[in-house]
Scaffold this motif. Sequence first.
Motif, PDB file in Angstrom:
ATOM      1  N   TYR A  31       0.950  -1.087   0.014  1.00 46.25           N
ATOM      2  CA  TYR A  31       0.110   0.134   0.042  1.00 46.25           C
ATOM      3  C   TYR A  31       0.948   1.359   0.006  1.00 46.25           C
ATOM      4  O   TYR A  31       0.496   2.091  -0.351  1.00 46.25           O
ATOM      5  CB  TYR A  31      -0.941  -0.193   1.057  1.00 46.25           C
ATOM      6  N   GLY A  32       1.991   1.199   0.374  1.00 46.42           N
ATOM      7  CA  GLY A  32       3.036   2.182   0.584  1.00 46.42           C
ATOM      8  C   GLY A  32       3.012   3.005  -0.967  1.00 46.42           C
ATOM      9  O   GLY A  32       3.364   4.095  -0.986  1.00 46.42           O
ATOM     10  N   ALA A  33       2.977   2.061  -2.003  1.00 51.10           N
ATOM     11  CA  ALA A  33       3.063   2.754  -3.298  1.00 51.10           C
ATOM     12  C   ALA A  33       1.858   3.635  -3.682  1.00 51.10           C
ATOM     13  O   ALA A  33       2.035   4.498  -4.617  1.00 51.10           O
ATOM     14  CB  ALA A  33       3.381   1.529  -4.219  1.00 51.10           C
ATOM     15  N   LEU A  34       0.911   3.297  -3.117  1.00 49.95           N
ATOM     16  CA  LEU A  34      -0.285   4.099  -3.328  1.00 49.95           C
ATOM     17  C   LEU A  34      -0.475   5.493  -2.357  1.00 49.95           C
ATOM     18  O   LEU A  34      -1.118   6.349  -2.841  1.00 49.95           O
ATOM     19  CB  LEU A  34      -1.667   3.240  -3.036  1.00 49.95           C
ATOM     20  N   ARG A  35       0.357   5.408  -1.429  1.00 47.10           N
ATOM     21  CA  ARG A  35      -0.054   6.645  -0.455  1.00 47.10           C
ATOM     22  C   ARG A  35       0.966   7.874  -1.220  1.00 47.10           C
ATOM     23  O   ARG A  35       2.093   7.682  -1.403  1.00 47.10           O
ATOM     24  CB  ARG A  35       0.754   6.373   0.920  1.00 47.10           C
ATOM     25  N   PRO A  36       0.620   9.084  -0.766  1.00 45.20           N
ATOM     26  CA  PRO A  36       1.490  10.360  -1.345  1.00 45.20           C
ATOM     27  C   PRO A  36       2.840  10.148  -0.370  1.00 45.20           C
ATOM     28  O   PRO A  36       2.737   9.722   0.663  1.00 45.20           O
ATOM     29  CB  PRO A  36       0.685  11.533  -1.023  1.00 45.20           C
ATOM     30  N   ARG A  37       3.647  10.700  -0.988  1.00 47.83           N
ATOM     31  CA  ARG A  37       5.250  10.818  -0.175  1.00 47.83           C
ATOM     32  C   ARG A  37       4.943  11.726   0.959  1.00 47.83           C
ATOM     33  O   ARG A  37       5.542  11.396   2.014  1.00 47.83           O
ATOM     34  CB  ARG A  37       6.345  11.511  -0.927  1.00 47.83           C
ATOM     35  N   PRO A  40      -1.092  14.469   4.202  1.00 42.93           N
ATOM     36  CA  PRO A  40      -2.027  15.308   3.723  1.00 42.93           C
ATOM     37  C   PRO A  40      -2.192  16.486   4.407  1.00 42.93           C
ATOM     38  O   PRO A  40      -1.790  16.433   5.766  1.00 42.93           O
ATOM     39  CB  PRO A  40      -3.175  14.526   3.568  1.00 42.93           C
ATOM     40  N   PRO A  41      -2.736  17.636   3.964  1.00 43.97           N
ATOM     41  CA  PRO A  41      -2.674  18.725   4.732  1.00 43.97           C
ATOM     42  C   PRO A  41      -3.864  18.601   5.828  1.00 43.97           C
ATOM     43  O   PRO A  41      -5.009  18.109   5.476  1.00 43.97           O
ATOM     44  CB  PRO A  41      -2.898  19.964   3.872  1.00 43.97           C
TER      45      PRO A  41
END
Length: 83
Positions: A31-37, A40-41
Motif C-alpha cells: 500500500y505504500g506505493a499508493l500513498r503520497p510521499r 496530507p494537509p
Amino acid sequence: MMNQCRHTDGWDSDRGENRCRTCGTRRFMDYGALRPRELPPVVKRPLHDRIRADRAAAIVISRTVRHISRWGRSDAEFGWTAA
C-alpha cells in the motif's frame, strides 16, 4: 504501448511498486506505493460548521435507523406495533 509483453526482461522495484523493464507495466506490491510521499494537509473546519455537520448527520441517522433496523427481522423482535 505493448499489448503482448510477457515481462520476461525482469522488474525494477521501488517503494512497493514493481515496473516491467520492457513495457513499463506497474504492479503494486504494498500500500505504500499508493500513498503520497508527504502527509496530507490538515483541514480544520470552524466549530460552527462542525456542529452543523454533526446535527445534520444525527438527523439523517434518526430518520433511517428505524427503517434499516427492521431489515430481516419481524416486528415481534422489536416489540413494535403497526401505527
